[in-house]
Design a protein around this motif. Structure first.
Motif, PDB file in Angstrom:
ATOM      1  N   VAL A  91       0.832  -1.208   0.000  1.00 23.62           N
ATOM      2  CA  VAL A  91       0.000   0.000   0.000  1.00 23.62           C
ATOM      3  C   VAL A  91       0.865   1.256   0.000  1.00 23.62           C
ATOM      4  O   VAL A  91       0.533   2.255  -0.641  1.00 23.62           O
ATOM      5  N   ALA A  92       2.011   1.217   0.673  1.00 21.07           N
ATOM      6  CA  ALA A  92       2.890   2.386   0.709  1.00 21.07           C
ATOM      7  C   ALA A  92       3.833   2.429  -0.492  1.00 21.07           C
ATOM      8  O   ALA A  92       4.208   3.512  -0.946  1.00 21.07           O
ATOM      9  N   THR A 145      -1.406   6.455  -8.992  1.00 18.10           N
ATOM     10  CA  THR A 145      -1.934   5.332  -8.216  1.00 18.10           C
ATOM     11  C   THR A 145      -3.441   5.457  -8.055  1.00 18.10           C
ATOM     12  O   THR A 145      -4.175   4.502  -8.295  1.00 18.10           O
ATOM     13  N   VAL A 146      -3.896   6.637  -7.648  1.00 15.14           N
ATOM     14  CA  VAL A 146      -5.338   6.856  -7.492  1.00 15.14           C
ATOM     15  C   VAL A 146      -6.048   6.705  -8.836  1.00 15.14           C
ATOM     16  O   VAL A 146      -7.108   6.076  -8.926  1.00 15.14           O
ATOM     17  N   PHE A 205      -6.121   2.760  -9.678  1.00 18.40           N
ATOM     18  CA  PHE A 205      -6.959   1.920  -8.826  1.00 18.40           C
ATOM     19  C   PHE A 205      -8.430   2.343  -8.832  1.00 18.40           C
ATOM     20  O   PHE A 205      -9.298   1.537  -8.521  1.00 18.40           O
ATOM     21  N   LEU A 206      -8.731   3.573  -9.165  1.00 20.89           N
ATOM     22  CA  LEU A 206     -10.120   4.035  -9.131  1.00 20.89           C
ATOM     23  C   LEU A 206     -10.766   4.120 -10.507  1.00 20.89           C
ATOM     24  O   LEU A 206     -11.772   4.799 -10.679  1.00 20.89           O
ATOM     25  N   GLN A 207     -10.220   3.420 -11.474  1.00 19.71           N
ATOM     26  CA  GLN A 207     -10.876   3.341 -12.780  1.00 19.71           C
ATOM     27  C   GLN A 207     -12.180   2.563 -12.616  1.00 19.71           C
ATOM     28  O   GLN A 207     -12.231   1.575 -11.881  1.00 19.71           O
ATOM     29  N   ALA A 217     -13.017  -1.325 -10.573  1.00 20.50           N
ATOM     30  CA  ALA A 217     -13.611  -1.097  -9.258  1.00 20.50           C
ATOM     31  C   ALA A 217     -13.768  -2.402  -8.478  1.00 20.50           C
ATOM     32  O   ALA A 217     -13.492  -2.442  -7.270  1.00 20.50           O
ATOM     33  N   ARG A 218     -14.197  -3.459  -9.129  1.00 18.77           N
ATOM     34  CA  ARG A 218     -14.380  -4.743  -8.439  1.00 18.77           C
ATOM     35  C   ARG A 218     -13.052  -5.274  -7.914  1.00 18.77           C
ATOM     36  O   ARG A 218     -12.950  -5.741  -6.780  1.00 18.77           O
ATOM     37  N   ALA A 219     -12.012  -5.186  -8.745  1.00 16.39           N
ATOM     38  CA  ALA A 219     -10.699  -5.679  -8.338  1.00 16.39           C
ATOM     39  C   ALA A 219     -10.131  -4.843  -7.203  1.00 16.39           C
ATOM     40  O   ALA A 219      -9.552  -5.377  -6.248  1.00 16.39           O
ATOM     41  N   THR A 220     -10.293  -3.531  -7.268  1.00 13.48           N
ATOM     42  CA  THR A 220      -9.808  -2.664  -6.195  1.00 13.48           C
ATOM     43  C   THR A 220     -10.571  -2.936  -4.900  1.00 13.48           C
ATOM     44  O   THR A 220      -9.979  -2.973  -3.814  1.00 13.48           O
ATOM     45  N   GLY A 221     -11.874  -3.151  -5.011  1.00  9.12           N
ATOM     46  CA  GLY A 221     -12.672  -3.487  -3.837  1.00  9.12           C
ATOM     47  C   GLY A 221     -12.246  -4.794  -3.203  1.00  9.12           C
ATOM     48  O   GLY A 221     -12.152  -4.908  -1.974  1.00  9.12           O
ATOM     49  N   CYS A 222     -11.977  -5.807  -4.028  1.00 12.78           N
ATOM     50  CA  CYS A 222     -11.529  -7.105  -3.502  1.00 12.78           C
ATOM     51  C   CYS A 222     -10.173  -6.968  -2.818  1.00 12.78           C
ATOM     52  O   CYS A 222      -9.948  -7.546  -1.749  1.00 12.78           O
ATOM     53  N   LEU A 223      -9.273  -6.208  -3.420  1.00 13.29           N
ATOM     54  CA  LEU A 223      -7.955  -6.015  -2.817  1.00 13.29           C
ATOM     55  C   LEU A 223      -8.078  -5.273  -1.488  1.00 13.29           C
ATOM     56  O   LEU A 223      -7.471  -5.677  -0.484  1.00 13.29           O
TER      57      LEU A 223
END
Length: 120
Positions: free
Chosen positions: A6-7, A18-19, A22-24, A28-34
């Motif tokens: 994360v860092a 990074t934002v 990950f916020l495409q 969204a589903r993959a970022t939420g799962c991670l």
């Protein structure tokens, strides 16, 4: 490992990228799962959390695996394991160049054109 990931990602590519990555909407589903996986590991459910993290990472970075495999095939030591040329580029046959000067001047068309031109 989760905290370092994360860092580390924002430190390597920058916080804005990074934002943006990950916020495409399509990721969204993959970022939420991670994110949920990291949270579950921190709360105390490591098995479910790690499974969610792996699913999220594969969905986020799955399109980079062919590139990584192509790069791994060109590595000198491990390239043979992936079916690539593991010679490392240190030896072997030299590729012929299109601009090889010897063959250029041996071409008969060049000599004929040179002879026709009376300026020389």
């Amino acid at each position: 490992g989760n905290l370092l990931f994360v860092a580390g990602v924002p430190l390597m590519i920058g916080p804005g990228r990074t934002v943006g990555y990950f916020l495409q909407p399509k990721k969204a589903r993959a970022t939420g799962c991670l994110g949920c996986g990291i949270l579950l590991v921190m709360v105390g459910h490591p098995v479910i959390g790690i499974i969610l993290e792996i699913f999220g990472l594969l969905n986020l970075f799955g399109n980079m695996f062919p590139l990584v495999m192509m790069m791994a095939k060109n590595l000198p030591v491990v390239g043979g394991l992936f079916g690539g040329n593991s010679s490392g580029g240190g030896g072997g046959k030299r590729k012929e160049s299109r601009y090889d000067e010897d063959r250029y001047y041996e071409d008969e068309g060049y000599e004929r054109q040179y002879r026709r031109d009376e300026r020389y």
